[in-house]
Design a protein around this motif. Structure first.
Motif, PDB file in Angstrom:
ATOM      1  N   MET A   3      45.025  14.120   4.892  1.00  0.00           N
ATOM      2  CA  MET A   3      45.794  13.037   5.055  1.00  0.00           C
ATOM      3  C   MET A   3      47.131  13.122   4.150  1.00  0.00           C
ATOM      4  N   THR A  24      47.067  -2.046   3.442  1.00  0.00           N
ATOM      5  CA  THR A  24      45.621  -1.378   3.675  1.00  0.00           C
ATOM      6  C   THR A  24      44.527  -2.418   3.953  1.00  0.00           C
ATOM      7  N   ARG A  27      40.708  -2.077   3.134  1.00  0.00           N
ATOM      8  CA  ARG A  27      40.271  -0.609   2.840  1.00  0.00           C
ATOM      9  C   ARG A  27      41.100   0.058   1.677  1.00  0.00           C
ATOM     10  N   VAL A  44      44.116   2.982   2.589  1.00  0.00           N
ATOM     11  CA  VAL A  44      44.370   3.806   3.789  1.00  0.00           C
ATOM     12  C   VAL A  44      45.089   2.800   4.985  1.00  0.00           C
ATOM     13  N   PHE A  45      45.919   3.346   5.675  1.00  0.00           N
ATOM     14  CA  PHE A  45      46.358   2.642   6.722  1.00  0.00           C
ATOM     15  C   PHE A  45      46.438   3.725   8.194  1.00  0.00           C
ATOM     16  N   GLU A  46      46.488   3.081   8.965  1.00  0.00           N
ATOM     17  CA  GLU A  46      46.495   3.753  10.466  1.00  0.00           C
ATOM     18  C   GLU A  46      47.757   3.543  11.087  1.00  0.00           C
ATOM     19  N   GLU A  50      46.997   8.039  13.246  1.00  0.00           N
ATOM     20  CA  GLU A  50      46.888   8.796  12.269  1.00  0.00           C
ATOM     21  C   GLU A  50      46.716   8.248  10.978  1.00  0.00           C
ATOM     22  N   ARG A  51      45.772   8.560   9.969  1.00  0.00           N
ATOM     23  CA  ARG A  51      45.618   7.705   8.919  1.00  0.00           C
ATOM     24  C   ARG A  51      46.398   8.401   7.615  1.00  0.00           C
ATOM     25  N   LYS A 157      55.476   0.946   8.552  1.00  0.00           N
ATOM     26  CA  LYS A 157      54.481   2.034   9.048  1.00  0.00           C
ATOM     27  C   LYS A 157      55.244   3.001   9.776  1.00  0.00           C
TER      28      LYS A 157
END
Ligand SMILES: Nc1nc2c(ncn2[C@@H]2O[C@H](COP(=O)(O)OP(=O)(O)OP(=O)(O)O)[C@@H](O)[C@H]2O)c(=O)[nH]1
Lengths: 659, 77
Positions: A3, A24, A27, A44-46, A50-51, A157
């Motif tokens: 990651m 996040t 999470r 974590v963010f997506e 993609e993480r 993001k």
């Protein structure tokens, strides 16, 4: 594929936590940075499938070696290889915030994104920022945001994604200084150049840090290049300072601010002058040397009531439910050993842990609200002078007051203090503050033995405990913890309506963490004490381990006129202080027998010793969770020592005075 | 006359430019980091005789102890 790592950096109070949570969601994971008690949050963010791993760095104003927080942040930026650095900047105080940005640029880091937060507030204050020009001037992408309202999160993001994939290539400006200073930087860079050291760290950054006499960088030079070289360089810096007549770090700082000021004019305009606003008007009252204290008293009263008037009954309900469950379960278990272990040890232990949950949650809720509203900084200002006399910062008064309710949430509250050193001192002295469990012991003894003067007697025990706590704070901060007292300067944020989402999430995370961290200790402690009191035979028969331990300590207890029964009761008090009286009752057969067996002076000694002697197991667990085992052990030993000393003194003094 | 005086002697409403900070590295760093550095303009909002002073510097409101304020030297504006 691993990651990509995104580091969040920024000043305290810029909204870093808000941005982190918005990115996040739930999470996230809270832990400590290795080796230090600085909180580390990861989440974590997506984006586009993609993480990304987000690492929240401690909020700092600069990146020097003067505090652990700053060192942690800086070491991660230098050695943690983040793929993207998101520097959160408060749009209402750009000058000061860009100071940290320039420190990051000084490190030669390229992949920086600026998240320009609190745009809503900036607008209200008439601060006009040309985002495109700002990005152009600084050479990095700038994302305008209002994290509290969720504005700009998606754009952030996207920008992070683009930078991480090289679709956008930031090219940060290099902060430059006056020609004289630049010459010094070049000189030192030459002295360092072409070594293993400069392969690992940017040479310009090393030179700048050496000019500021940065301890850590000086150590690096010593390690890689030897003492000769370090002496030569520092000698040169000494000469330069003599020439300019001022410390180099001051010169660098003011030139850095000048540099920022020059850049700022290109993209920012103030359409309203900084006037006195509502916050200032409130502050006239809230940090006034007289009205401020009155207001503080009211706020404390409300928080105290809120936490304990709701929390203690809930704790009782939970406690009772677990006991009821145990009683219901008991007849269903054939084996006596298993039944005891399960009902008294495990269910009792788990019940004890969970019953603290409401208290801890309500406490964190109140603290988050006070913090978010902006009131905490005012508490610090009001109490600073008084608390400093005892080696503690102003804010440390909050855990002390909460200790009157329960020391467990109070110890957890020490984390609102900014310096590690202050946190250690504050949690060290907290267990001396008599909690509500000890109130039950104190009021029983004062009621049963001192019919006439019971209130006076009870108050005297409280005062004694508070004096011991404050003197201990003085003692510990002078002798036991390292680090100088920190100079007092603090930011006073505007008063704000808190964001409930942040506040609730924050409190929930903290309380969960408490159960996880303190839970096992309380559980195993309960099982252990259960074992001591039931093996080889139950307490009351005279042959349990608990009683044997008590008898072993009898000669010691005699020094303060108490017997082995006191030792056993105190042992049980480690689980929960209110056990002291009930255990005594069991050992004597009844509470009346107890009253007849002791003189008032002996009872007073017992009250004092019970108040001071040891943190209960949940408090020990909380101290361990907030610091480490070593510190929890030192606190425990110190308290036993102080309780003995005070107990013996009170007994002898009392006897001499003829009581 | 533009005199150089300790910050602690300014009254509410007065402005000044920081010219020097006298103290050890830790002390200087702390002030510099929050934006009190030679060259910046500050504006005193409140000053209680025994309590701390409240200032406006670079868009930020700061409270600073009396003792510290007496070691920051400013040119009155
Ligand atoms: N007006 C406004 N306030 C915000 C915004 N983002 C955060 N805040 C407020 O700013 C304050 C600080 O926010 P936090 O997220 O706790 O800031 P932090 O940087 O984590 O602060 P520390 O925990 O002290 O390091 C809170 O009162 C937030 O409600 C925003 O976009 N606009």
């Amino acid at each position: 594929m691993a990651m990509k790592v995104v580091a969040l950096a920024g000043n305290p109070n810029v909204g870093k936590t808000t941005v982190f949570n918005a990115l996040t969601g739930m999470r996230q994971h809270v832990g400590n940075w290795p080796g230090v008690t600085v909180e580390k949050k990861e989440g974590v963010f997506e984006y586009k499938g993609e993480r990304f791993l987000v690492v929240d760095l401690p909020g700092t104003y600069s990146l020097t070696a003067h505090s652990i927080d700053e060192l942690v942040a800086r070491n991660f930026l230098l050695n943690g290889n983040p793929d993207v650095i998101v520097n959160i900047v408060d749009a209402t105080s750009i000058l000061r915030n860009l100071f940290l940005t320039m420190e990051i640029f000084d490190m030669g880091l390229k992949n920086v994104v600026i998240a320009l937060n609190k745009m809503d507030l900036a607008e209200k204050r008439g601060i006009k920022i040309d985002i495109r020009k700002m990005a152009e001037t600084l050479g990095v992408p700038v994302v305008p945001m209002s994290a509290k309202e969720g504005v700009g999160i998606e754009e952030l993001k996207e920008t992070v994604y683009n930078v991480a994939h090289g679709k956008v290539r930031p090219n940060p400006v290099t902060p430059t200084y006056d020609p004289d200073v630049e010459r010094e930087i070049r000189h030192i860079s030459m002295a360092l150049s072409q070594t293993e050291l400069t392969e690992r760290y940017p040479v310009r950054w090393l030179a700048i840090k050496l000019l500021q006499r940065d301890d850590e960088v000086m150590k690096l030079v010593l390690r890689y290049l030897g003492e000769e070289k370090l002496k030569e360089i520092m000698g040169h810096i000494g000469e330069a300072e003599a020439k300019y007549g001022r410390a180099m770090d001051l010169i660098l700082a003011s030139q850095k601010y000048e540099f920022i000021d020059n850049l700022m004019h290109r993209f920012i305009r103030y359409t309203k002058s900084e006037g006195i606003n509502l916050t200032d008007q409130l502050d006239r009252l809230l940090i006034h040397p007289l009205y401020g204290f009155l207001a503080l008293g009211i706020v404390f009263y409300v928080v105290f009531k809120f936490v304990f008037a709701i929390g203690l009954p809930l704790q009782g309900v939970l406690d009772d439910s677990f006991s009821a469950f145990g009683e219901w379960l008991a007849p269903h278990i054939a084996s006596e050993t298993l039944r005891g272990l399960l009902v008294d040890g495990i269910i009792g232990g788990v019940g004890a842990v969970l019953s603290f949950f409401p208290l801890v949650f309500l406490l964190f809720l109140s603290l988050s609200v006070l913090e978010d509203v902006g009131y905490m900084a005012r508490v610090a200002v009001l109490m600073e002078k008084l608390m400093r006399k005892f080696g503690l910062p102003g804010k440390a008064v909050i855990p002390l007051i909460l200790g009157l309710g329960c020391n467990v949430p109070a110890v957890m509250a020490t984390r609102t203090l900014d310096e590690e050193r202050d946190r250690l001192v504050a949690m060290f002295v907290n267990p001396f503050i008599p909690c509500s469990a000890r109130l039950s012991v104190i009021s029983f003894i004062s009621g049963a033995f001192f019919a006439k003067h019971h209130a006076l007697v009870a108050v005297s025990v409280y005062l004694l405990a508070i004096v011991v706590a404050l003197l201990s704070a003085r003692f510990v901060s002078t002798f036991l913890v390292k680090g100088e007292e920190t100079p007092f300067v603090i930011e006073l944020p505007d008063y704000l309506i808190p964001s409930w989402k942040t506040v609730l999430l924050h409190s929930w995370e903290r309380s969960k963490e408490f159960v996880q961290k303190a839970g096992t200790v309380i559980l195993f402690g309960s099982i252990f004490i259960w074992y001591l009191s039931n093996y080889p035979l139950p307490v009351g028969t005279g042959s349990s381990y608990a009683e044997k331990i008590g008898m072993f300590f009898e000669p010691y207890m005699k020094l303060m006129s108490l017997d082995w029964k006191a030792a056993v009761s105190l042992l049980f008090g480690i689980i929960a202080k209110e056990n002291v009286i009930s255990t005594y009752g069991i050992l004597y057969g009844s509470a009346d027998a107890l009253v007849n067996a002791m003189t008032p002076l002996q009872a007073y000694v017992l009250a004092v010793v019970t108040t001071l002697y040891i943190p209960c197991i949940a408090t020990i667990a909380a101290i361990r969770a907030e610091s480490n085992w070593r510190w929890a052990a030192i606190v425990t030993v110190y308290m036993i020592f102080v309780a003995s000393l005070v107990g013996i003194t009170v007994w002898h003094l009392g006897s001499v005075l003829g009581y | 006359m533009n005199m150089i005086v300790p910050l602690s002697s300014l009254q509410p409403g007065e402005r000044g430019v920081v010219v020097d900070i006298r103290g050890g590295p830790n002390f200087r760093n702390k002030l510099v980091a929050v934006g009190l550095t030679p060259g910046v303009t500050l504006h005193v909002i409140e000053a209680h005789p025994y309590g701390p002073m409240v200032l406006f510097v670079g868009g930020t409101r700061l409270a600073i102890g009396r003792g510290m304020a007496s070691r920051v030297f400013v040119r009155r504006l």
